[in-house]
Design an enzyme around this catalytic site. Sequence first.
Site, PDB file in Angstrom:
ATOM      1  N   GLU A 126       0.845  -1.215   0.000  1.00 21.00           N
ATOM      2  CA  GLU A 126       0.000   0.000   0.000  1.00 21.00           C
ATOM      3  C   GLU A 126       0.875   1.259   0.000  1.00 21.00           C
ATOM      4  OE1 GLU A 126      -3.049   0.100   3.083  1.00 21.00           O
ATOM      5  OE2 GLU A 126      -2.915   2.285   3.192  1.00 21.00           O
ATOM      6  N   SER A 266      -7.742  -9.535   6.913  1.00 18.54           N
ATOM      7  CA  SER A 266      -7.632 -10.384   5.716  1.00 18.54           C
ATOM      8  C   SER A 266      -7.849 -11.864   6.036  1.00 18.54           C
ATOM      9  CB  SER A 266      -6.252 -10.177   5.075  1.00 18.54           C
ATOM     10  OG  SER A 266      -5.250 -10.256   6.066  1.00 18.54           O
TER      11      SER A 266
END
Length: 306
Positions: A126, A266
């Site tokens: 990210e 996740s």
Amino acid sequence: MHLLLAQPRGFCAGVRRAVEMLTSVTEKSAAPVCVYHEIVHNTYVVAGFRNRGVRFVETLEEVPEGAVLVFSAHGVSPALRDAARQRNLTVIDATCPLVEQVHQKVRQFASREYRILYIGHPGHDEVTGILAEAPDQITLLADVREMESLEIPAAAKAVCLMQTTLSADETREMLRKWQIRFPQMEIPESGGICYATQNRQNAVRQLAGEADAALIVGSANSSNSRRLCELASAADIPAYLIDGPQEIRPAWLDGSETVLMSAGASVPENIVQECVHFLRNRFAATVEERVIHTENISFPVRFGSV
Ligand code: SF4
């Protein structure tokens, strides 16, 4: 043993959307499907797609002609988008809308000639994508020590943005110090730690005081799972990051009456339930679900061209 199962835990809206998008592409596409980096940072999710023929790549050169390329939930750099376009690949963008929001903020502030301070973990997918939006205007700060050497002239426009999965407590402390030194610094509401990170951290923070030990389900490369584990450790209880039930060492929990379990954003719920099953069998654990926040956020799936 009494097991406190923190809620919310596991899949956030961005991860759910990315997994749904890749599932749909995998089912429908006759062409090879490649994903740039891991779709989300979880061993089981990635292995499941790999078993269905999905290829995870680190460079565009690895993507064969005619393939479908999926961008992961963590987002990509503008250069990678351009390169994919030039190769005429079919691209599916599974970037989380909250990560995309930070990309947009970087572009907006960069075009207004702001100095952008970005707090994030160097090397995270990210962070790499965000830095590439305006490399000449962004300063990456990994932690508060890096702030000490920072100088921003009082007249300079400055804004602070951050990785979506940081520790909310540490970041709050960092920002408090910065705002004293740089009162002109702007901190937009939608440029930072996301709702899912905050909710999972709040739940662990609130419940850790009732537990003798904590098990955080999540992969070692999952930033938000690691932050949950650090948060439980900060409450002075032994805390362990486990990818799945096979990593639980019973000796860790001998003598623990109450164990807290949570999972990073996740982590699929079936992996959490396998860990619960292990503790029921091994320690005759009774299970109590503790709801700290109710989440009802979802992001629509869109397959438009990139
Ligand atoms: S953790 Fe937050 S930013 Fe990351 S995918 Fe989930 S909702 Fe999006």
